[in-house]
Design an enzyme around this catalytic site. Structure first.
Site, PDB file in Angstrom:
ATOM      1  N   ILE A  72       0.683  -1.050  -0.063  1.00  0.00           N
ATOM      2  CA  ILE A  72       0.041  -0.173  -0.022  1.00  0.00           C
ATOM      3  C   ILE A  72       1.028   1.227  -0.081  1.00  0.00           C
ATOM      4  CG2 ILE A  72      -0.115   0.084   2.264  1.00  0.00           C
ATOM      5  CD1 ILE A  72      -3.217   0.898   2.036  1.00  0.00           C
ATOM      6  N   GLY A  92       0.516  -5.371   0.778  1.00  0.00           N
ATOM      7  CA  GLY A  92      -0.863  -5.202   0.031  1.00  0.00           C
ATOM      8  C   GLY A  92      -0.789  -6.273  -1.241  1.00  0.00           C
ATOM      9  N   ASP A 135      -2.012  -9.336  -0.209  1.00  0.00           N
ATOM     10  CA  ASP A 135      -3.464  -9.213  -0.123  1.00  0.00           C
ATOM     11  C   ASP A 135      -4.167  -9.584  -1.467  1.00  0.00           C
ATOM     12  OD1 ASP A 135      -3.900  -8.417   2.489  1.00  0.00           O
ATOM     13  OD2 ASP A 135      -3.294  -6.400   1.994  1.00  0.00           O
ATOM     14  N   GLU A 150       3.228  -5.689   7.228  1.00  0.00           N
ATOM     15  CA  GLU A 150       2.365  -4.768   7.887  1.00  0.00           C
ATOM     16  C   GLU A 150       2.838  -4.225   9.159  1.00  0.00           C
ATOM     17  OE1 GLU A 150      -0.402  -5.850   4.494  1.00  0.00           O
ATOM     18  OE2 GLU A 150       1.175  -6.813   5.604  1.00  0.00           O
ATOM     19  N   ASP A 208      -4.987  -5.845   7.426  1.00  0.00           N
ATOM     20  CA  ASP A 208      -6.487  -5.958   7.365  1.00  0.00           C
ATOM     21  C   ASP A 208      -7.299  -5.954   6.004  1.00  0.00           C
ATOM     22  OD1 ASP A 208      -6.210  -3.377   6.422  1.00  0.00           O
ATOM     23  OD2 ASP A 208      -6.787  -2.263   8.257  1.00  0.00           O
TER      24      ASP A 208
END
Length: 276
Positions: free
Chosen positions: A69, A126, A129, A149, A157
């Site tokens: 991210i 990310g 993810d 993270e 999350d």
């Protein structure tokens, strides 16, 4: 087709039902910006609804798949500001924001069509993810991974902590998430995170495209149905999963695809299926 700031969609060739979806911020190592989280679910939905699309290939432009991210996105969304000094309203806003970011990643699983990830270079935070929400994953030997993270003082999350344990096992996921350590392509293969490792991006892309084109020629009802059953069965007991597929097949087995597949086998020809 819509133009995007952070993505690029390219049809494999003029006759193909395989479409490439590229993360397209190579100068930022494909870091996931606020624009990405707005554009990505729209792009996935457009591909899902397009009858000319049977398989989606997700990869990154430049030297890396995804560096995670974008830090500016983290700062803008969760920089610690309070709404009118009201902790309750601030918490509600942050929760709503996180749910919106989650939905962008979950769009991969919500998509009826299979999504194959082709990973090269870094796949960080990310990026994990994203790939854990894909249906099949391949990578190059120079790829590296990290559930990063925890090093940014946040709890992952966007889906990694929910999806990764189902792929690599609970103990392995716990170790990777708590340490944030970098791990190699070969370790990713041994853990089951990726199905194959390739010596070069060219070799991976050639193999991946062959797999995707072969999948695109199969019955689209069978392919999308298989994805749906596998995803749904993760959260069901064996009996519930069997009941779900029985209900699904009570509809799908009435399709003309079954007759076409049987006829093609008997006539020793390749089947031709209608678009979805």
């Amino acid at each position: 087709m819509e133009k995007y700031k952070t993505l690029e969609i390219v049809q494999a060739n003029s006759n193909s039902q395989v479409f490439n979806l590229y993360l397209n911020r190579p100068a930022r190592r494909n870091a996931l910006s606020r624009d990405f989280f707005s554009e990505f679910p729209r792009a996935i939905s457009s591909l899902d609804q397009d009858p000319n699309v049977s398989v989606i290939v997700l990869s990154g432009r430049g030297d890396h798949f995804c560096s995670g991210i974008d830090l500016s996105t983290l700062k803008d969304s969760f920089g610690g500001t309070k709404s009118n000094n009201d902790l309750g309203r601030s918490a509600e806003r942050i929760r709503r924001d996180v749910k919106g970011l989650q939905a962008a990643i979950t769009a991969l699983e919500s998509c009826r069509k299979p999504v194959i990830a082709g990973i090269h270079g870094g796949c960080i935070g990310g990026g994990i993810d994203l790939v854990t929400a894909c249906d099949i994953r391949y990578c190059t030997v120079d790829s590296f991974f990290s559930v990063k993270e925890v090093d940014l003082a946040i709890v992952a999350d966007l889906g990694t902590l929910q999806r990764l344990p189902r792929i690599v096992g609970f103990g392995n996921a716990m170790e990777l998430a708590l340490t944030g350590r970098k791990f190699s392509a070969m370790e990713a293969k041994s853990l089951g995170l990726v199905s194959r490792v390739f010596d070069s991006k060219g070799a991976m892309d050639e193999f991946l495209m062959g797999i995707a084109e072969g999948m695109a020629k199969k019955s689209p009802l069978a392919v999308t149905g298989t994805k749906a059953v596998l995803l749904r069965s993760r959260d069901l007991t064996l009996d519930q999963g069997l009941d779900y597929v029985a209900t699904l097949n009570s509809v799908l087995l009435q399709s003309s695809d079954l007759a076409e597949a049987v006829s093609a086998q008997i006539q020793k020809r390749k089947p031709v299926f209608a678009k979805l």
